[in-house]
Design an enzyme around this catalytic site. Structure first.
Site, PDB file in Angstrom:
ATOM      1  N   CYS A 168      -2.129  -2.910   7.458  1.00  0.00           N
ATOM      2  CA  CYS A 168      -1.988  -3.829   6.320  1.00  0.00           C
ATOM      3  C   CYS A 168      -0.679  -4.618   6.329  1.00  0.00           C
ATOM      4  O   CYS A 168      -0.664  -5.786   5.943  1.00  0.00           O
ATOM      5  CB  CYS A 168      -2.200  -3.075   5.018  1.00  0.00           C
ATOM      6  SG  CYS A 168      -3.929  -2.537   4.876  1.00  0.00           S
ATOM      7  N   ASP A 179       0.789  -1.246   0.000  1.00  0.00           N
ATOM      8  CA  ASP A 179       0.000   0.000   0.000  1.00  0.00           C
ATOM      9  C   ASP A 179       0.822   1.298   0.000  1.00  0.00           C
ATOM     10  O   ASP A 179       0.509   2.227   0.764  1.00  0.00           O
ATOM     11  CB  ASP A 179      -0.979   0.010   1.195  1.00  0.00           C
ATOM     12  CG  ASP A 179      -1.990  -1.135   1.133  1.00  0.00           C
ATOM     13  OD1 ASP A 179      -1.905  -1.972   0.211  1.00  0.00           O
ATOM     14  OD2 ASP A 179      -2.867  -1.198   2.011  1.00  0.00           O
ATOM     15  N   LYS A 192      -7.059  -4.964  -3.026  1.00  0.00           N
ATOM     16  CA  LYS A 192      -7.864  -5.458  -1.909  1.00  0.00           C
ATOM     17  C   LYS A 192      -8.759  -4.362  -1.376  1.00  0.00           C
ATOM     18  O   LYS A 192      -8.415  -3.191  -1.467  1.00  0.00           O
ATOM     19  CB  LYS A 192      -6.947  -6.016  -0.819  1.00  0.00           C
ATOM     20  CG  LYS A 192      -5.927  -5.006  -0.370  1.00  0.00           C
ATOM     21  CD  LYS A 192      -4.892  -5.582   0.541  1.00  0.00           C
ATOM     22  CE  LYS A 192      -3.979  -4.510   1.050  1.00  0.00           C
ATOM     23  NZ  LYS A 192      -4.644  -3.396   1.734  1.00  0.00           N
TER      24      LYS A 192
END
Ligand code: VGL
Ligand code: ZN
Length: 210
Positions: free
Chosen positions: A158, A15, A113
């Site tokens: 994450c 990310d 995601k």
């Protein structure tokens, strides 16, 4: 070129997107600073995978999707307690793009995601119901990859969820903590750090790793 890491190793860059960096909605300090070191680290890997938080507008993890909820408060979902976030990484927007200086050319795969409206997804492997798979584990196993190195954002969300799943799935798992930055919501950074250590994630500095 000889690389530091081999065929059985993969670097998973989590990310590294505009919304988590200084100019985005989370405005986390230090996002931009890890980009160049991550680009350099990625050159030492044959296998590089990116994850990308990728939400539809009105996603159930956004506080704005509820009548009276504030950013960084909590809500009970069918799968447990979910923190509510500012609107971020909306698919197709600038905030969801990778940091402009991230070298994405070296990546073999991008795992998106969080695109199902009713369920959040932190881990690169499973969505937050802990059942819906992204398919990444099978893909890595089919390629004979056994050791996973994690870096990126956020260390305590994450990145940690991915590293914890990685260990549970039987991969040797290393977190490069100097190539990761956290959100630290209500002590989540310490909590996740202890949990990772306890579960067998090796917490290392890329700068010291040999
Ligand atoms: C993340 C909160 C919400 C992360 C993603 O990338 O750690 N955190 N969505
Ligand atoms: Zn998100």
């Amino acid at each position: 070129m000889t690389r530091k890491f081999g065929k059985k190793d993969a670097l998973i860059i989590v990310d590294l997107q505009n919304d988590f960096c200084e100019d985005g909605v989370f405005a986390l300090k230090g996002g931009s600073a890890i980009v160049e070191p991550i680009n350099n680290a990625a050159k030492q890997f044959e296998n590089v995978i990116l994850t990308q938080d990728w939400h539809p507008s009105g996603h159930s993890s956004f506080a704005s999707s509820y009548q009276d909820k504030e950013d960084f408060s909590y809500v009970e979902m069918s799968y447990g307690t979910q923190p509510l976030w500012p609107e971020h990484c909306v698919m197709g927007t600038w905030g969801a793009d990778f940091h402009p200086d991230l070298d994405t050319t070296v990546a073999q795969m991008i795992i998106r995601k969080g695109f199902r409206p009713e369920i959040d997804s932190y881990s690169a492997f499973f969505e937050n119901d802990r059942k819906t798979t992204t398919g990444l584990s099978a893909c890595l196993k089919e390629k004979g990859i056994t050791r996973l190195f994690f870096c990126g954002i956020a260390t305590d969300f994450c990145v940690a969820w991915s590293a914890l799943d990685s260990i549970a799935l039987g991969f040797e798992t290393i977190l490069f903590e100097d190539l990761s930055i956290g959100i630290d919501l209500d002590g989540s950074l310490d909590e996740k750090r202890s949990k990772m250590k306890e579960q067998g994630v090796a917490i290392e500095k890329y700068s010291n790793f040999s």
